[in-house]
Design an enzyme around this catalytic site. Structure first.
Site, short mmCIF file in Angstrom:
data_model
loop_
_atom_site.label_atom_id
_atom_site.label_comp_id
_atom_site.label_asym_id
_atom_site.label_seq_id
_atom_site.Cartn_x
_atom_site.Cartn_y
_atom_site.Cartn_z
N LYS A 68 -10.84 -5.14 -34.30
CA LYS A 68 -12.02 -6.01 -34.43
C LYS A 68 -12.53 -6.18 -35.86
O LYS A 68 -13.24 -7.14 -36.16
CB LYS A 68 -13.15 -5.48 -33.54
CG LYS A 68 -12.83 -5.61 -32.06
CD LYS A 68 -13.90 -5.04 -31.18
CE LYS A 68 -13.49 -5.22 -29.72
NZ LYS A 68 -14.51 -4.71 -28.79
N ASP A 104 -19.36 -9.55 -28.16
CA ASP A 104 -19.70 -8.20 -27.68
C ASP A 104 -21.20 -7.97 -27.71
O ASP A 104 -21.76 -7.29 -26.84
CB ASP A 104 -19.05 -7.14 -28.58
CG ASP A 104 -17.61 -6.86 -28.21
OD1 ASP A 104 -17.17 -7.20 -27.09
OD2 ASP A 104 -16.89 -6.28 -29.07
N ARG A 151 -17.87 10.46 -35.02
CA ARG A 151 -16.97 11.53 -35.43
C ARG A 151 -16.87 11.57 -36.95
O ARG A 151 -16.99 12.62 -37.56
CB ARG A 151 -15.59 11.24 -34.80
CG ARG A 151 -14.57 12.31 -34.98
CD ARG A 151 -13.33 11.96 -34.19
NE ARG A 151 -12.73 10.69 -34.63
CZ ARG A 151 -11.61 10.18 -34.13
NH1 ARG A 151 -10.99 10.80 -33.15
NH2 ARG A 151 -11.13 9.04 -34.57
N LYS A 155 -18.89 6.68 -41.69
CA LYS A 155 -18.98 5.39 -41.00
C LYS A 155 -20.31 5.26 -40.26
O LYS A 155 -20.89 4.18 -40.18
CB LYS A 155 -17.80 5.22 -40.04
CG LYS A 155 -16.56 4.72 -40.79
CD LYS A 155 -15.28 4.93 -40.02
CE LYS A 155 -15.11 3.99 -38.85
NZ LYS A 155 -13.82 4.25 -38.15
N TYR A 215 -13.52 0.45 -20.62
CA TYR A 215 -13.26 -0.13 -19.29
C TYR A 215 -11.85 0.17 -18.80
O TYR A 215 -11.37 -0.44 -17.86
CB TYR A 215 -13.52 -1.65 -19.31
CG TYR A 215 -12.81 -2.38 -20.41
CD1 TYR A 215 -11.50 -2.80 -20.27
CD2 TYR A 215 -13.46 -2.64 -21.60
CE1 TYR A 215 -10.85 -3.45 -21.29
CE2 TYR A 215 -12.82 -3.31 -22.64
CZ TYR A 215 -11.51 -3.71 -22.48
OH TYR A 215 -10.87 -4.36 -23.50
P1 ATR Z 1 -13.26 -0.95 -32.17
O1 ATR Z 1 -12.98 -1.97 -33.21
O2 ATR Z 1 -12.78 -1.39 -30.83
O3 ATR Z 1 -14.65 -0.45 -32.12
P2 ATR Z 1 -12.45 1.13 -33.97
O4 ATR Z 1 -13.04 0.33 -35.08
O5 ATR Z 1 -11.11 1.77 -34.14
O6 ATR Z 1 -12.33 0.28 -32.63
O7 ATR Z 1 -13.55 2.24 -33.58
C1 ATR Z 1 -13.31 3.25 -32.68
C2 ATR Z 1 -14.50 4.18 -32.64
O8 ATR Z 1 -14.23 5.23 -31.69
C3 ATR Z 1 -14.81 4.88 -33.95
O9 ATR Z 1 -16.21 5.12 -34.03
C4 ATR Z 1 -14.03 6.20 -33.80
O10 ATR Z 1 -14.53 7.27 -34.58
P3 ATR Z 1 -14.07 7.46 -36.13
O11 ATR Z 1 -14.94 6.50 -36.91
O12 ATR Z 1 -14.36 8.87 -36.42
O13 ATR Z 1 -12.62 7.11 -36.17
C5 ATR Z 1 -14.30 6.49 -32.34
N1 ATR Z 1 -13.31 7.38 -31.72
C6 ATR Z 1 -12.01 7.12 -31.47
N2 ATR Z 1 -11.42 8.14 -30.80
C7 ATR Z 1 -12.39 9.09 -30.64
C8 ATR Z 1 -12.42 10.38 -30.04
N3 ATR Z 1 -11.34 10.91 -29.45
N4 ATR Z 1 -13.60 11.06 -30.07
C9 ATR Z 1 -14.70 10.52 -30.65
N5 ATR Z 1 -14.73 9.30 -31.23
C10 ATR Z 1 -13.60 8.59 -31.23
#
Ligand code: ATR
Length: 273
Positions: A68, A104, A151, A155, A215
């Site tokens: 995204k 979204d 996490r 960010k 989902y």
């Molecule tokens: P999208 O564009 O769909 O939001 P993304 O930009 O890759 O996808 O974001 C995924 C989010 O899920 C991020 O906040 C990521 O945390 P990080 O910024 O630390 O990478 C979070 N995320 C992904 N896997 C995770 C996990 N197993 N536990 C906690 N947070 C997770």
């Protein structure tokens, strides 16, 4: 053989596509008798997929995790909302000109407003990726007070400072007493990213509103835990429905047949969970 009318192609780009989008969009085309079809594409190379959209004349594509943010640099222009949010989940092709939209934000607000008001509510947003950006911006616009937990702290800080919100690590999910609503906008709980819930079950209390935007599956570990603890639960299919209805309007120029889309969503959930 008589000429059949040309079919307009729409679809989605994801690393791990789900069936719900195709079910809802397909039901909407059928309800209005439109010569459209919808294909969920599993991809790794986003730039090549967007080039294919141009080459093949695909009318509209939904953009899912984790593309995204990356997709923003690949379109020709951004609607102001997507630009403000910093994430695109929908690309519309107008005769070769690609515009990035964000549906979204609309989807998240509509899904939550099915069960609660938002003005003045204290909301914990988990995640700081593309989906979290959209949800957090939309909730702030509705007058909610936000804390962003992610996490990767940097960010969370970046998103929180853009919104004037507070931020921190995932520890916040262990102490929910100060919140009215918690929204999981991270990929945690998604089948392919590890099914574990980002919120410990014991932290959830009756009356808390818990929304999961994951989902796949609709009944995530978090949704199951929230139900068993007496929370008010909004599963990821609700946001998906409302963001898809806005996409449908962008692709077709017609008002979305929300009831038909909702019925298709429910049928698909009953079939596959
Ligand atoms: P999208 O564009 O769909 O939001 P993304 O930009 O890759 O996808 O974001 C995924 C989010 O899920 C991020 O906040 C990521 O945390 P990080 O910024 O630390 O990478 C979070 N995320 C992904 N896997 C995770 C996990 N197993 N536990 C906690 N947070 C997770």
């Amino acid at each position: 053989m008589a000429d059949s009318p040309p079919i307009t192609l729409c679809g989605s780009l994801a690393r791990h596509p789900a069936r719900l989008g195709a079910a809802m969009h397909g039901a909407a085309y059928e309800a209005l008798g439109l010569a459209f079809t919808y294909v969920p594409f599993a991809i790794d190379d986003l730039a090549a997929a967007i080039a294919a959209m141009r080459a093949l004349g695909i009318r509209g594509l939904g953009i899912a995790v984790p593309f995204k943010i990356e997709v923003m640099a690949l379109v020709d222009r951004l609607e102001p909302l997507a630009e403000r949010i910093g994430a695109v989940n929908t690309v519309v092709n107008d005769d070769g000109l690609l515009t990035g939209y964000n549906t979204d934000a609309h989807g998240a607000v509509r899904a939550l407003e099915e069960v609660t008001s938002l003005e003045g509510k204290r909301i914990l947003v988990i995640g700081a990726g593309g989906a979290a950006r959209a949800v957090a911006h939309a909730l702030q616009q509705r007058g909610a007070r936000l804390h962003i937990a992610n996490r990767t702290a940097e960010k969370a800080r970046a998103l929180a400072s853009a919104l004037g919100a507070t931020y921190g690590g995932l520890d916040a999910a262990r102490r929910l007493e100060g919140y009215d609503i918690v929204v999981n906008c991270s990929s945690a709980g998604m089948k392919e990213y590890g099914a574990a819930s980002p919120i410990p079950e014991q932290a959830i209390f009756p009356g808390l509103v818990v929304m999961d935007i994951v989902y796949k599956p609709v009944r995530t570990e978090l949704v199951r835990a929230a139900e068993s603890r007496g929370a008010l639960t909004v599963h990821g299919g609700r946001m998906l429905l409302h963001q898809a209805s806005r996409q449908f309007e962008l692709y077709t120029g017609r008002a979305a047949p929300l009831e038909a889309m909702d019925a298709a969503l429910k049928t698909q959930i009953a079939l596959t969970g």
